[in-house]
Design a protein around this motif. Structure first.
Motif, PDB file in Angstrom:
ATOM      1  N   LEU A 114       0.830  -1.207   0.000  1.00 31.04           N
ATOM      2  CA  LEU A 114       0.000   0.000   0.000  1.00 31.04           C
ATOM      3  C   LEU A 114       0.864   1.256   0.000  1.00 31.04           C
ATOM      4  O   LEU A 114       0.617   2.208  -0.739  1.00 31.04           O
ATOM      5  N   ILE A 115       1.890   1.227   0.846  1.00 29.98           N
ATOM      6  CA  ILE A 115       2.753   2.400   0.992  1.00 29.98           C
ATOM      7  C   ILE A 115       3.548   2.665  -0.281  1.00 29.98           C
ATOM      8  O   ILE A 115       3.633   3.795  -0.761  1.00 29.98           O
ATOM      9  N   ARG A 116       4.116   1.633  -0.856  1.00 30.97           N
ATOM     10  CA  ARG A 116       4.955   1.859  -2.054  1.00 30.97           C
ATOM     11  C   ARG A 116       4.096   2.270  -3.258  1.00 30.97           C
ATOM     12  O   ARG A 116       4.550   3.001  -4.132  1.00 30.97           O
ATOM     13  N   ARG A 117       2.817   1.858  -3.287  1.00 30.84           N
ATOM     14  CA  ARG A 117       1.942   2.344  -4.353  1.00 30.84           C
ATOM     15  C   ARG A 117       1.676   3.835  -4.202  1.00 30.84           C
ATOM     16  O   ARG A 117       1.658   4.586  -5.174  1.00 30.84           O
ATOM     17  N   LYS A 118       1.480   4.260  -2.945  1.00 27.30           N
ATOM     18  CA  LYS A 118       1.203   5.670  -2.687  1.00 27.30           C
ATOM     19  C   LYS A 118       2.416   6.530  -3.006  1.00 27.30           C
ATOM     20  O   LYS A 118       2.290   7.616  -3.597  1.00 27.30           O
ATOM     21  N   PHE A 163      -5.376   0.680   9.207  1.00 23.61           N
ATOM     22  CA  PHE A 163      -4.966   2.029   9.614  1.00 23.61           C
ATOM     23  C   PHE A 163      -4.239   2.733   8.466  1.00 23.61           C
ATOM     24  O   PHE A 163      -4.508   3.883   8.140  1.00 23.61           O
ATOM     25  N   VAL A 164      -3.283   2.010   7.876  1.00 19.03           N
ATOM     26  CA  VAL A 164      -2.479   2.583   6.794  1.00 19.03           C
ATOM     27  C   VAL A 164      -3.349   2.867   5.574  1.00 19.03           C
ATOM     28  O   VAL A 164      -3.224   3.925   4.935  1.00 19.03           O
ATOM     29  N   LYS A 165      -4.234   1.937   5.262  1.00 16.42           N
ATOM     30  CA  LYS A 165      -5.101   2.117   4.087  1.00 16.42           C
ATOM     31  C   LYS A 165      -5.953   3.373   4.232  1.00 16.42           C
ATOM     32  O   LYS A 165      -6.123   4.145   3.275  1.00 16.42           O
ATOM     33  N   TYR A 166      -6.473   3.596   5.444  1.00  9.36           N
ATOM     34  CA  TYR A 166      -7.261   4.799   5.683  1.00  9.36           C
ATOM     35  C   TYR A 166      -6.380   6.050   5.686  1.00  9.36           C
ATOM     36  O   TYR A 166      -6.710   7.069   5.073  1.00  9.36           O
ATOM     37  N   PRO A 174     -12.136  11.883   4.187  1.00  7.22           N
ATOM     38  CA  PRO A 174     -11.905  11.830   5.636  1.00  7.22           C
ATOM     39  C   PRO A 174     -12.814  10.866   6.389  1.00  7.22           C
ATOM     40  O   PRO A 174     -12.460  10.426   7.482  1.00  7.22           O
ATOM     41  N   ARG A 175     -13.970  10.556   5.837  1.00  9.24           N
ATOM     42  CA  ARG A 175     -14.869   9.641   6.549  1.00  9.24           C
ATOM     43  C   ARG A 175     -14.254   8.253   6.627  1.00  9.24           C
ATOM     44  O   ARG A 175     -13.774   7.708   5.636  1.00  9.24           O
ATOM     45  N   HIS A 176     -14.329   7.711   7.826  1.00  9.23           N
ATOM     46  CA  HIS A 176     -13.712   6.410   8.070  1.00  9.23           C
ATOM     47  C   HIS A 176     -14.703   5.293   7.748  1.00  9.23           C
ATOM     48  O   HIS A 176     -15.861   5.338   8.185  1.00  9.23           O
ATOM     49  N   PRO A 177     -14.286   4.250   7.011  1.00 11.42           N
ATOM     50  CA  PRO A 177     -15.202   3.151   6.651  1.00 11.42           C
ATOM     51  C   PRO A 177     -15.682   2.381   7.889  1.00 11.42           C
ATOM     52  O   PRO A 177     -14.886   2.046   8.766  1.00 11.42           O
ATOM     53  N   PHE A 309      -1.544  12.786   7.982  1.00  8.67           N
ATOM     54  CA  PHE A 309      -2.117  12.048   9.108  1.00  8.67           C
ATOM     55  C   PHE A 309      -1.352  10.761   9.382  1.00  8.67           C
ATOM     56  O   PHE A 309      -1.243  10.332  10.536  1.00  8.67           O
ATOM     57  N   ILE A 310      -0.794  10.145   8.344  1.00 10.36           N
ATOM     58  CA  ILE A 310      -0.058   8.901   8.577  1.00 10.36           C
ATOM     59  C   ILE A 310       1.152   9.148   9.487  1.00 10.36           C
ATOM     60  O   ILE A 310       1.521   8.279  10.281  1.00 10.36           O
ATOM     61  N   ASP A 311       1.736  10.329   9.434  1.00  6.60           N
ATOM     62  CA  ASP A 311       2.836  10.657  10.346  1.00  6.60           C
ATOM     63  C   ASP A 311       2.326  10.756  11.784  1.00  6.60           C
ATOM     64  O   ASP A 311       2.994  10.305  12.720  1.00  6.60           O
ATOM     65  N   VAL A 312       1.162  11.347  11.944  1.00  4.62           N
ATOM     66  CA  VAL A 312       0.556  11.434  13.275  1.00  4.62           C
ATOM     67  C   VAL A 312       0.216  10.030  13.786  1.00  4.62           C
ATOM     68  O   VAL A 312       0.472   9.702  14.949  1.00  4.62           O
TER      69      VAL A 312
END
Length: 498
Positions: A114-118, A163-166, A174-177, A309-312
């Motif tokens: 997921l991360i490397r795609r982003k 968590f990472v996907k969101y 911003p809405r969480h699934p 947000f991923i840093d937070v």
């Protein structure tokens, strides 16, 4: 250096090869290092691992958890052990370890993906290096296998994946699934019903997401996610509650899983780092590397863009684990729960380009942990195949058990003896407090009192103690009610007088 490798080099075929190699290396590691369950070491049972295996064996043979057999871990751990026993005993437990570990590895890999795609990076050496780093720590901190942290990892990694996907898309959506929250609730319940400390990363991630939704004023979404999280909790907790209620053991389950555990944590929490410097140099090295990479990564990002947000999220995960593992650091296996977070930190901040200095620290961390892994492997080979001390112990226990008539083997209890003695002798204890009664009593003195009262008033046909036992109460009971039938260097076997 690493950044000279070409981008986007991992195609579908290469990915399949990577996964097969990773899984093969993992299974080989389990065979060589998980000595408490691996078929390579048939007489090696360990300490806590033996307790878990014994309780699982008892459940598989009809005993009621916490009523007939006690331990201060959650019921799901013991249900897993019971399933392993039904699948083939010690080997069945090892198979389940392999399954849980393989699932965990796949979840970590897909989090990296997921991360490397982003970030648009896909270098072969990156993922190899990251997983060598993560699994060098795993094979040390899981302490020869079959401990609660090991079975917790897939549930931690599963939540981290979501968590990472969101986090990677929340700036646009911003809405969480809601479905994610169902998974969080279920995984959180599983972790708390294995060992409550193991849930720290999931709790930290949920708090971070809740805080983000509040800052974005997504109050309705937050409230609905809370409700769906409770739904996930109920999916796991309700069957457990019903099971123990029907067996008249709900109070005992709550006491052992939560109340006793808090008392136990109060007496076994922390060791001085300075007094055990080498041990903690190894154990804390992944945390220190993670903090360093995090700080460098955040500083780099602040110079050119807004902190995401991923840093937070990663900051919350890191800080919560740092606090937890500083407060409770007495055993290496406590640190196993950090492995998914460590892999996540490497996966994300490695993509920002690890430089020479950081790489050297990561390599040192890997080498320190691999040294400990080699030590464990060498110790297992030494005790099982060179000195054969595990074989000698098994023969010694079995020679004593042979003195017990088969029809009397369901009335045997040991005082302060290791749980592996029951497993080696193919025995099930006849009282729920069956091992290290004095140690358990340090957290709750009533355990010792209850056991002594039972032994004085009801008794059992056979009482097993180690030859050097010096507890006055036990010696008095033996002198008044029992006679010695057999003794060797491992155990003294006492039979109730007629």
């Amino acid at each position: 250096m690493l950044h000279t490798f070409a981008e986007n080099t991992i195609d579908k075929r290469t990915e399949r090869i990577i996964l097969v190699v990773f899984l093969s290396v993992y299974l080989l590691g389990m065979l060589l290092v998980s000595s408490y369950t691996s078929p390579l070491y048939p007489y090696d049972y360990g300490g806590d691992s033996a307790i878990f295996s014994l309780v699982g064996k008892g459940i598989a043979n009809g005993k009621i958890l916490y009523v007939d057999l006690f331990d201060h871990k959650g019921p799901i751990l013991f249900f897993i052990e019971a399933l392993g026993c039904l699948m083939g005993g010690r080997f069945g437990i090892w198979l389940l370890q392999c399954v849980f570990g393989a699932v965990n590895l796949l979840l970590l890999y897909y989090s990296w993906k997921l991360i490397r795609r982003k970030l648009g990076n896909s270098r072969l050496l990156d993922v190899i290096a990251i997983f060598i780093a993560g699994y060098s720590i795993f094979f040390y901190t899981f302490e020869r296998g079959n401990l609660s942290e090991e079975f917790s990892l897939p549930f931690i990694s599963g939540c981290l994946y979501l968590f990472v996907k969101y986090a990677l898309r929340c700036s646009e959506k911003p809405r969480h699934p809601y479905l994610y929250s169902v998974v969080y609730g279920a995984c959180l319940s599983v972790l708390m019903l294995i060992r409550i400390n193991n849930a720290i990363s999931v709790c930290a991630g949920i708090v971070a997401i809740a805080g983000y939704l509040i800052t974005r004023r997504e109050y309705r979404n937050l409230l609905l996610n809370f409700g769906f999280g409770l739904l996930g909790c109920s999916v796991v907790c309700l069957p457990v509650v019903v099971y123990f209620h029907l067996n008249g053991a709900l109070d005992q389950m709550i006491y052992a899983t939560f109340i006793y555990n808090f008392r136990y944590a109060g007496i076994t929490g922390h060791q001085s780092i300075l007094n055990h410097l080498w041990k903690y140099l190894v154990l804390y090295s992944p945390l220190l590397v993670s903090v360093l990479l995090y700080i460098i990564g955040v500083v780099k990002k602040r110079s050119c863009q807004k902190i995401a947000f991923i840093d937070v999220l990663i900051g919350c995960l890191l800080s919560s684990n740092l606090i937890c593992l500083f407060v409770a650091n007495i055993y290496p296996h406590y640190f196993a729960i950090f492995i998914p977070v460590y892999t996540l930190v490497l996966s994300y901040y490695w993509m920002l380009r690890v430089k020479t200095k950081e790489l050297i620290l990561i390599v040192i961390c890997v080498l320190l942990n691999l040294y400990q892994v080699a030590y464990y492997f060498g110790a297992a080979v030494y005790t099982n195949y060179i000195t054969r001390s595990t074989v000698q112990l098994s023969e010694g226990i079995c020679s004593g058990v042979e003195q017990i008539p088969s029809e009397e083997r369901d009335s045997v209890i040991g005082y302060n003896i290791p749980s592996k003695y029951y497993l080696l002798g193919n025995l099930l204890p006849c009282h729920k407090y069956y091992t290290f009664q004095e140690w358990w009593s340090t957290a709750d003195p009533s355990i010792h009192q209850e056991f002594i009262a039972w032994l004085e008033n009801e008794s059992c046909l056979w009482l097993l103690v180690e030859p050097e036992e010096d507890n006055e109460e036990i010696l008095q009971i033996i002198a008044s009610k029992y006679e010695l039938k057999f003794e060797n260097e491992y155990l003294a076997f006492y039979r109730l007088r007629e």
